[in-house]
Scaffold this active site. Structure first.
Site: not given
Ligand SMILES: Cc1cc2nc3c(=O)[nH]c(=O)nc-3n(C[C@H](O)[C@H](O)[C@H](O)COP(=O)(O)OP(=O)(O)OC[C@H]3O[C@@H](n4cnc5c(N)ncnc54)[C@H](O)[C@@H]3O)c2cc1C
Ligand SMILES: *[C@@H]1O[C@H](CO)[C@@H](O)[C@H](O)[C@H]1NC(C)=O
Ligand SMILES: *[C@@H]1O[C@H](CO)[C@@H](O)[C@H](O)[C@H]1NC(C)=O
Ligand SMILES: *[C@@H]1O[C@H](CO)[C@@H](O)[C@H](O)[C@H]1NC(C)=O
Ligand SMILES: *[C@@H]1O[C@H](CO)[C@@H](O)[C@H](O)[C@H]1NC(C)=O
Ligand SMILES: *[C@@H]1O[C@H](CO)[C@@H](O)[C@H](O)[C@H]1NC(C)=O
Ligand SMILES: *[C@@H]1O[C@H](CO)[C@@H](O)[C@H](O)[C@H]1NC(C)=O
Ligand SMILES: *[C@@H]1O[C@H](CO)[C@@H](O)[C@H](O)[C@H]1NC(C)=O
Ligand SMILES: *[C@@H]1O[C@H](CO)[C@@H](O)[C@H](O)[C@H]1NC(C)=O
Length: 539
Positions: A109-111, A181, A480
């Site tokens: 998990r990253s964000g 991430g 998505y």
């Molecule tokens: C409010 C909101 C707005 C959004 N807006 C956009 C947008 O404008 N454009 C867009 O493209 N997307 C958007 N998204 C989607 C977003 O890009 C994806 O949900 C993205 O995967 C989130 O990254 P995270 O690190 O926060 O999520 P996490 O839930 O931490 O990770 C998402 C996935 O990536 C994997 N992962 C995370 N970190 C790593 C790492 N360090 N190494 C390997 N794998 C990892 C996780 O295991 C999981 O499968 C939005 C999502 C939300 C909730």
């Protein structure tokens, strides 16, 4: 495999323990895992302060801190048996090695913004490798690059760039609390994509911990693996520690607007026109179209407010309002944009505008890790390759008024998106796509009944759109995350591959085969797996 090395008698007793008392053997496994972590920890970087087991007083708050879909914040959602909040790269390396020794499911998990909670929910016992502490950002304006760690948020990246330069930015998502991430590894799009492409089109190097616990960079991981983690999702291939990005040039002043029209204000005609111009406009201009259902101004015979559809046009223009107005007058006069609709501001302030902060909010708000809204949500996606006829639009709008809750967002492509080859990165949705559709439903009501209801509404709207969107495959955007389009229930073999192909082709089209090839080379045992990971090739 460990069992095979044990003497015969012991092997039997181990099997007996396994079959009679799962609970004890699982907790013993978890205990041994913790011992393994502690045992491998370097004295200079002790791992103990990063370990949160359920009996730790802070366990719940650490877990909940990055749950960004409250649908998964329930007492019945399976909780991790441990959270490891890595404080140093070595903690990531150790956790990968120890998790394999003890055959444990890891979620990275990253964000935490995964729409399906894939980074912090699982069907089997699991632990979370939480990356939020690894969030350093080094911006170098001279070389126009930056190293950003996986646990940084987009808002932090934007803020650190803007702090050093008024004329640099980075093309990535609109919501500042999204994590690097997941976002970068899965593609990453934002309102500069028509000019500069996706985040992954601007990544030049990476640091990754592979299945052997080795810390690699682009050179040592090789081009195939580097390609895979720039759009194919990181979690199938390793743990991304950081990315090196190329900054892009932005003008000191950009212009934004948000203009809404209801059905009574000719929304249908204006949306119809938008379809023909949005992907062909000047690359400096991105006009997102969001449609939702709102109260109309007129009451019907039962004295209730009639619902209407509202189309909102939200724009990012890399230039001043004068040039914007002249482009709009020429290409999209139907919207009737006026100077008073436009606001000029710095690029950093435009990020705040796009995420609906009140005007005048200080850019420090980009550093906040608390999302502006937290709700229960469901998202789905589609791609549109030819304009929807006016009768089709009218029909869809009527269906939306019936369903009420789900919203539609159209994000136009064209520009740079059409110039980049569909196999340059795993993200395949390039030339030929007019725009991407996002289906979005948010709700605040607790409980599975409400969840089921709103998820069903979202699926219905997706179903109604079938005639107007891509087919064979019906394409979807990996960032998505949508578990409706397929889940992998198997760790290995033909069935895992076939299940993976179902969602894999929708997310990655022809790039799926290359991703499965890379996966088979770098993680043949499929340690890095989740509900929608890339499967290994069957033997
Ligand atoms: C409010 C909101 C707005 C959004 N807006 C956009 C947008 O404008 N454009 C867009 O493209 N997307 C958007 N998204 C989607 C977003 O890009 C994806 O949900 C993205 O995967 C989130 O990254 P995270 O690190 O926060 O999520 P996490 O839930 O931490 O990770 C998402 C996935 O990536 C994997 N992962 C995370 N970190 C790593 C790492 N360090 N190494 C390997 N794998 C990892 C996780 O295991 C999981 O499968 C939005 C999502 C939300 C909730
Ligand atoms: C920890 O390390 C010691 C010495 O290196 C070793 O004897 C012991 O078996 C290890 N324990 C675990 C659980 O790995
Ligand atoms: C919880 O974990 C943190 C970090 O490992 C540690 O500092 C703290 O002492 C632990 N608290 C309890 C009650 O175990
Ligand atoms: C998540 O659930 C916990 C436990 O019920 C609750 O205390 C917390 O407020 C919830 N979080 C949010 C943001 O609603
Ligand atoms: C809607 O379109 C009609 C015909 O083109 C026009 O007469 C009318 O003024 C428009 N209404 C609004 C609110 O723009
Ligand atoms: C209510 O809206 C529908 C379309 O959504 C429209 O056909 C109808 O005329 C409206 N009724 C009133 C009283 O405005
Ligand atoms: C819309 O109208 C309904 C009544 O029909 C009312 O309950 C609701 O509060 C209104 N919503 C808004 C945003 O005004
Ligand atoms: C009036 O509008 C409300 C809200 O849109 C709707 O539920 C109701 O069925 C309508 N009644 C009639 C008679 O159209
Ligand atoms: C739009 O262009 C027309 C002619 O091309 C011109 O008459 C009109 O003044 C322009 N309007 C604006 C707002 O620039």
């Amino acid at each position: 495999m460990a069992i095979q090395r044990l003497p015969h008698i012991l092997q039997l007793s181990v099997l007996l323990v396994l079959s009679t008392s799962w609970a004890t053997s699982a907790s013993a496994d978890h205990e041994n895992f913790v011992h393994c972590l502690l045992n491998h920890s370097q004295p200079s970087h002790p791992i103990a302060p990063a370990i949160y087991s359920p009996n730790n007083a802070s366990y719940s708050s650490v877990l909940e801190s990055y749950i960004r879909n409250l649908r998964f914040n329930t007492s019945t959602t399976r909780k991790p048996f441990l959270i490891l909040t890595a404080l140093h790269e070595s903690h990531v390396q150790i956790s990968v090695v120890c998790a394999q020794i003890h055959n444990l499911q890891m979620k990275i998990r990253s964000g935490g913004h995964d729409y399906e909670g894939v980074s912090y929910v699982a069907e089997v016992p699991f632990f979370i490798l939480d990356m939020f502490n690894l969030r350093s950002i080094h911006v170098d304006i001279k070389s126009e690059t930056a190293w950003v760690q996986a646990g940084a948020t987009l808002g932090e990246v934007y803020y650190r760039i803007a702090e050093k330069s008024k004329t640099h930015g980075f093309p990535a998502g609109v919501c500042p609390t999204v994590g690097v991430g997941g976002h970068f590894s899965g593609g990453g799009y934002g309102n500069m994509m028509r000019k500069y492409g996706l985040s992954v089109d601007n990544i030049v190097d990476a640091q990754l911990v592979n299945v052997h616990g080795e810390l690699l960079d682009r050179k040592s991981m090789g081009e195939d693996l580097f390609w895979a983690i720039t759009g194919g999702g990181g979690a199938s291939f390793g743990v991304v520690i950081a990315y090196k990005i190329n900054l892009v040039r932005v003008p000191e002043i950009v212009t934004v607007f948000r203009v809404s029209r209801t059905l009574e204000q000719n929304a249908t005609d204006i949306v119809y026109r938008w379809q023909y111009i949005a992907d062909k406009l000047d690359d400096d201009l991105f006009i997102r179209l969001t449609m939702d259902v709102v109260n109309g101004t007129s009451s019907n015979s039962s004295g209730e407010n009639n619902k209407t559809l509202r189309a909102s046009f939200i724009a990012m223009f890399l230039g001043d309002s004068e040039r914007l107005l002249s482009i709009m007058n020429k290409s999209f006069p139907e919207l009737g944009l006026k100077q008073s609709d436009c606001a000029e501001m710095s690029w950093a302030q435009s990020v705040l505008f796009w995420t609906s902060f009140p005007t005048g909010t200080a850019t420090e708000a980009l550093l906040s890790r608390t999302p502006q809204v937290l709700t229960r949500l469901k998202r789905k996606s589609d791609y549109v390759k030819k304009p929807i006829p006016k009768t089709g639009l009218k029909w869809i709008f009527q269906k939306m008024i019936e369903l009420e809750a789900p919203m539609l967002t159209f994000n136009p492509y064209g520009g740079k998106m059409s110039e980049i080859s569909a196999s340059a990165t795993p993200f395949p949705h390039r030339a030929g796509n007019l725009w991407k559709v996002q289906y979005a439903t948010n709700w605040d009501i607790l409980g599975t009944e409400a969840s089921d209801h709103y998820i069903e509404l979202t699926r219905k709207l997706h179903m109604y759109m079938t005639p107007f969107v891509s087919k064979n495959p019906r394409e979807a955007f990996y960032n998505y995350k949508d578990l409706d389009i397929g889940i992998n229930h198997n760790a290995n073999g033909m069935s895992s591959y076939l299940e993976g192909r179902v969602y894999g082709i929708k997310y990655f089209k022809h790039n799926f085969d290359r991703l499965a090839n890379v996966k088979t080379k770098v993680d043949p045992g499929n340690f890095f797996r989740n509900e929608q990971s890339i499967p290994t090739l069957p033997h």
